[in-house]
Design a protein around this motif. Structure first.
Motif, mmCIF file in Angstrom:
data_model
loop_
_atom_site.group_PDB
_atom_site.id
_atom_site.type_symbol
_atom_site.label_atom_id
_atom_site.label_comp_id
_atom_site.label_asym_id
_atom_site.label_seq_id
_atom_site.Cartn_x
_atom_site.Cartn_y
_atom_site.Cartn_z
ATOM 1 N N ARG A 483 3.362 31.679 -12.083
ATOM 2 C CA ARG A 483 3.444 30.224 -11.995
ATOM 3 C C ARG A 483 3.122 29.581 -13.342
ATOM 4 O O ARG A 483 2.144 29.924 -13.994
ATOM 5 N N VAL A 568 15.578 20.695 -9.059
ATOM 6 C CA VAL A 568 14.518 21.262 -8.223
ATOM 7 C C VAL A 568 15.143 21.918 -6.995
ATOM 8 O O VAL A 568 15.432 21.243 -6.000
ATOM 9 N N GLN A 570 15.050 23.884 -3.536
ATOM 10 C CA GLN A 570 14.039 23.972 -2.491
ATOM 11 C C GLN A 570 14.651 24.575 -1.244
ATOM 12 O O GLN A 570 15.865 24.502 -1.026
ATOM 13 N N LEU A 622 10.914 27.227 -8.164
ATOM 14 C CA LEU A 622 10.869 26.920 -9.594
ATOM 15 C C LEU A 622 11.584 25.602 -9.837
ATOM 16 O O LEU A 622 12.207 25.035 -8.949
ATOM 17 N N LYS A 635 10.899 26.611 -15.204
ATOM 18 C CA LYS A 635 9.444 26.675 -15.100
ATOM 19 C C LYS A 635 9.123 27.127 -13.683
ATOM 20 O O LYS A 635 9.560 26.514 -12.703
ATOM 21 N N TRP A 636 8.326 28.168 -13.589
ATOM 22 C CA TRP A 636 8.096 28.842 -12.312
ATOM 23 C C TRP A 636 6.998 28.148 -11.537
ATOM 24 O O TRP A 636 5.931 27.870 -12.069
ATOM 25 N N LEU A 637 7.280 27.889 -10.243
ATOM 26 C CA LEU A 637 6.358 27.139 -9.393
ATOM 27 C C LEU A 637 5.662 28.012 -8.343
ATOM 28 O O LEU A 637 4.447 27.977 -8.226
ATOM 29 N N LEU A 639 5.486 27.447 -5.149
ATOM 30 C CA LEU A 639 4.683 26.470 -4.421
ATOM 31 C C LEU A 639 5.307 26.165 -3.055
ATOM 32 O O LEU A 639 6.499 26.400 -2.827
ATOM 33 N N VAL A 661 6.275 18.189 -8.730
ATOM 34 C CA VAL A 661 6.944 18.722 -9.913
ATOM 35 C C VAL A 661 6.369 18.091 -11.171
ATOM 36 O O VAL A 661 6.103 18.777 -12.172
ATOM 37 N N ILE A 664 2.956 19.762 -12.097
ATOM 38 C CA ILE A 664 2.945 21.078 -12.735
ATOM 39 C C ILE A 664 3.687 21.072 -14.060
ATOM 40 O O ILE A 664 3.327 21.808 -14.986
#
Length: 728
Positions: A483, A568, A570, A622, A635-637, A639, A661, A664
């Motif tokens: 992350r 993003v 999801q 991400l 960018k790795w999330l 989450l 977003v 982070i």
């Protein structure tokens, strides 16, 4: 016979344990094996190809069959990925036109016509009641026939499999690496450690096990073979009891303890008795897990063993019959009396790690310079006693506390399950002189612990990878980074995919992509409610994912057409089982050139594939960022949002997603760049590897993938063992 842990070793290390078999002329079979691997984005190293070529053809073919099954699962090619629209991404219809087509087809069907007419009269039509909505309209083979072959491109992923040692040597090395990890492991790694610990009971054992969860897993294996247990806190014994009941050794979730055999009860009670006899103050640790200890006491029957009175004290504290004052209460009492230096001294002597984690609060509570100097001095003295993970975590904390954040600073939180939230940071600033002094002390102590690197060879692409301070900040999979890591995205087409297979109930996952501008405002999205836009196309809504093939959805994006600065992706749970309930669920993305063609899913183009196993109802794997140079980066999330029990959609969560977003993106993780800078001070030479010539002698190599031709005595750090960078 194949080694039972061969696939596990390949997944973790990208090394193929040396096959056992007679010598022979296996060169032709080895080359065919290599060609088959390349079709799914893998390749044999030169050394491994040569080694296999010297074995009998039958041995090579058996090895190839097993290895191909393993790597196909690693990249997500073990399932048949179909799409709703047969020639996706071509000819995806307008959303409303598609819905009207489904209604017309329902009206043409005698069985569904009456119900559809009733819905039309009411003014609302439920798409899920239409017979042609949500289920594949063609076979997998028909979908394949609708697509041209993938055209090979230089940018296709190629993951190299290297030659390993004997299966036993590889399993032992992996066991020791996981057990001795300085950072907590993720759930899958913990399960793998348990398998390895059971297999490696008679071989070399770890010199130290700094992480308590790892210790519980190893202790279970030690108990099975009658070896001494590694227990130095009452919580160690509790974690072991959880492991014995196949429960949660992290203690985040309650465990239902099983009835334990008498020898096991004796071992646990003897361990608890010895811990408290040596240090009665450790009784205070019971209160943090009071209910768990009460339940455990019901299984251990401590009253049957009066010769272990200290063990009985543990459960007396849990039941409230004996007082054991906690360290936290003593610290709070001192702070309540404005004795900040006293609180710092107490923490320094009893819990140095907690002192460092409390520095922000302590420094803000200091009434004057004398107290700030005392707290800072206590932290400097305590630093050598603190784990490397805590040193680096505190270093990252102070970096984010002292840097400028516009328009206002935010606090970013993530729990063990990946659930995240962001809130405004209303804390007063920390004093700058003391912060600078502490940062220098933390860096000095970290530098002291890092090994002598000798000749340091670094792939610049690894510098922005976040340090894995916890395995829970990384999902298991291929090409997955911790992350907060940032990696370049090179390609014209970006394609996301999600695959899921329900366990017991009909389950509907929905893949979506939200596009945000530079102010994190919504511009547009792609989902089952918006099948196409300027940016790209959605493959169509699948609402049921039964065995054996499950279901897949895709989103195709043309990066040069994307408006805004953030993409993003999801995964929303619309109905059915959660991410931790389904039989299988994973997310990934592919990169392609515009003229490559190919099927919706092409394993060679997969850059990342990760499991989705969080506790929320919305997964955010991400985010893609457009830099000032116009180039895209990921960018790795890893989450999750809590979401709603059902009917989660991108339209309903876009505000909360944008807030998260932003939190982070504006939070700086400590990266490999930081440790490389500290190691370079001690290196005999530092070389930035450009992918061409390698040094002749041994090196410490840090990069995204292991190059071929490194000296055999080199130390190699890649994402597969990045945790080895964290000093103990």
């Amino acid at each position: 016979m194949p080694h039972p842990l061969e696939a596990l070793v390949i997944r973790h290390t990208h090394r193929l344990p040396a096959p056992s078999g007679p010598a022979g002329q296996g060169g032709s079979a080895a080359r065919r094996f290599d060609a088959a691997l390349m079709s799914v984005g893998f390749k044999l190293s030169g050394e491994l190809l040569e080694r296999l070529s010297g074995l009998a053809e039958e041995t090579v073919l058996d090895t190839a069959s097993r290895t191909l099954d393993t790597v196909r699962a690693m990249v997500g090619d073990h399932v048949r990925h179909n799409v709703y629209f047969v020639d996706f991404p071509a000819n995806v219809p307008d959303t409303l036109d598609f819905w009207m087509q489904c209604i017309r087809e329902a009206l043409d069907d005698d069985a569904s016509r009456p119900g559809t007419l009733d819905q039309l009269r009411s003014g609302v039509v439920d798409l899920l009641t239409l017979p042609t909505y949500g289920t594949y309209r063609h076979t997998y083979e028909e979908m394949l026939n609708a697509h041209d072959e993938l055209i090979a491109a230089a940018g296709d992923r190629m993951t190299v499999l290297h030659a390993g040692g004997t299966p036993e040597a590889e399993a032992t090395a992996l066991y020791l690496a996981l057990a001795e990890s300085a950072t907590p492991l993720g759930e899958e790694d913990l399960r793998d450690l348990a398998v390895l610990a059971g297999h490696c009971t008679d071989g070399p054992q770890p010199a130290q096990i700094p992480v308590r969860e790892n210790r519980a897993v190893v202790n279970r294996a030690r108990l099975d073979r009658g070896a001494d247990l590694l227990l130095d806190t009452v919580t160690d014994a509790l974690r072991l009891a959880c492991a014995l009941s196949d429960g949660d050794v992290t203690l985040a979730e309650p465990t239902r303890f099983r009835s334990l055999p008498r020898p096991v009860r004796r071992a646990l009670l003897a361990g608890l008795d010895a811990i408290i006899a040596a240090s009665p103050a450790k009784l205070a640790d019971v209160t943090a897990h009071r209910e768990a200890f009460k339940r455990l006491g019901e299984r251990l029957h401590p009253h049957e063993y009066p010769h272990w009175p200290h063990a009985a004290d543990v459960f007396a504290v849990a039941r409230g019959e004996k007082e054991a004052r906690t360290l936290d209460s003593r610290v709070e009492e001192l702070l309540g009396a404005d004795d900040v230096t006293g609180a710092a001294r107490l923490l320094a002597s009893a819990a140095p790690g907690k002192l460092l984690r409390s520095l922000d609060r302590l420094l803000r509570a200091c009434p004057g310079q004398v107290e700030r100097d005392a707290v800072t001095a206590a932290a400097e003295a305590a630093a050598p006693q603190v784990s490397g993970r805590v040193l680096l975590s505190v270093r990252e904390h102070f970096h984010n506390r002292t840097r400028e954040q516009v328009p206002r600073p935010r606090r970013f939180f993530v729990n063990r399950g990946g659930r995240a939230w962001v809130t405004a940071d209303t804390r007063p600033p920390v004093p700058e002189p003391e912060t600078k002094r502490l940062v220098e002390a933390l860096d000095a102590e970290t530098r002291r612990r890092l090994p002598e690197p000798g000749h340091l060879l670094v792939d610049p692409a690894v510098l922005d990878v976040a340090l894995p301070l916890s395995g829970k900040a990384t999902a298991p999979g291929l090409g997955v980074l911790p992350r907060g890591s940032v990696s370049p995205v090179d390609g014209e087409l970006l394609r996301f995919f999600v695959h899921w297979r329900q366990a017991q109930r009909s389950t509907d996952f929905d893949l979506s992509a939200l596009m945000l501008d530079g102010s994190y405002e919504t511009l547009t999205w792609l989902s089952y409610t918006a099948l196409q836009d300027l940016e790209g196309e959605h493959s169509g809504d699948i609402t049921d994912a039964p065995a054996p093939d499950g279901a897949s959805e895709f989103i195709n994006l043309r990066l040069d057409a994307v408006r805004g600065d953030f993409i993003v992706p999801q995964v929303n749970i619309f109905s059915g089982e959660g991410f931790e309930e389904v039989a299988e669920s994973f997310f990934g993305f592919m990169l392609r050139d515009a003229d490559q063609q190919g099927r919706p899913f092409e394993p060679r183009t997969v850059r990342m594939k990760s499991q989705i196993r969080g506790t929320g109802r919305v997964a955010l794997p991400l985010v893609f960022l457009r830099g000032d140079d116009g180039r895209w980066r990921a960018k790795w999330l890893h989450l999750y949002l809590k979401g709603s029990p059902s009917a989660n959609r991108v339209e309903g969560n876009r505000v909360s997603v944008a807030t998260l977003v932003r939190g982070i993106v504006e939070h700086d993780q400590l990266t490999v760049r930081h440790l490389v800078g500290l190691m370079a001070d001690r290196a005999t030479a530092t070389t930035w590897w450009d992918g061409t010539q390698l040094p002749n002698g041994p090196v410490t190599y840090i990069g995204l993938e292991r190059p071929e031709g490194l000296h055999p005595q080199s130390v190699v750090i890649t994402p597969e063992n990045l945790r080895a960078l964290i000093p103990a």
